[in-house]
Design an enzyme around this catalytic site. Structure first.
Site, PDB file in Angstrom:
ATOM      1  N   VAL A   1      70.271  63.469 -19.389  1.00 30.24           N
ATOM      2  CA  VAL A   1      70.675  62.783 -17.749  1.00 30.24           C
ATOM      3  C   VAL A   1      71.582  63.826 -17.100  1.00 30.24           C
ATOM      4  O   VAL A   1      71.476  64.157 -15.919  1.00 30.24           O
ATOM      5  CB  VAL A   1      71.293  61.289 -17.800  1.00 30.24           C
ATOM      6  CG1 VAL A   1      71.840  60.889 -16.651  1.00 30.24           C
ATOM      7  CG2 VAL A   1      70.317  60.460 -18.446  1.00 30.24           C
ATOM      8  N   CYS A   2      72.763  64.296 -17.930  1.00 22.27           N
ATOM      9  CA  CYS A   2      74.084  64.900 -17.085  1.00 22.27           C
ATOM     10  C   CYS A   2      73.373  66.178 -16.953  1.00 22.27           C
ATOM     11  O   CYS A   2      74.201  66.941 -16.304  1.00 22.27           O
ATOM     12  CB  CYS A   2      75.110  64.786 -18.200  1.00 22.27           C
ATOM     13  SG  CYS A   2      75.584  63.075 -18.245  1.00 22.27           S
TER      14      CYS A   2
END
Length: 101
Positions: free
Chosen positions: A30-31
């Site tokens: 995600v990041c």
């Protein structure tokens, strides 16, 4: 989680005038993977410091890194290369990288 969804983050990147981004994050999927793909789409060259990222499992991390590598123009490199790149840049950047390693 996806920094590219934050208009202030993107505005800060745009304001810098630079087209190369060094990125790491807590959760690779995600990041890291999401903003990498979006930044590449927006014309940036993204370098992911792979050994400064992780995920809920090694498999999740590995699969996210595969997506990053598959994205057009993306690269990844270990922290040692980040140190070298910072050293070639300027002293303040090198010191900042050394502080995190």
């Amino acid at each position: 989680m996806n920094s590219w969804d934050d208009k202030n983050f993107v505005a800060a990147i745009e304001k810098s005038g630079r087209k190369k981004i060094v990125l790491a994050g807590l959760w690779t999927e995600v990041c890291v993977a999401f903003p990498t793909v979006q930044a590449i789409h927006d014309g940036y060259e993204v370098y992911v410091v792979e050994d400064c990222c992780g995920d809920v499992s090694q498999l999740a991390h590995d699969n996210a890194m595969k997506r990053v590598v598959q994205a057009a123009e993306s690269r990844h490199f270990p922290l040692g290369h980040a140190r070298m790149a910072a050293r070639l840049g300027h002293k303040g950047t090198y010191d900042a990288v050394m502080d995190i390693s």
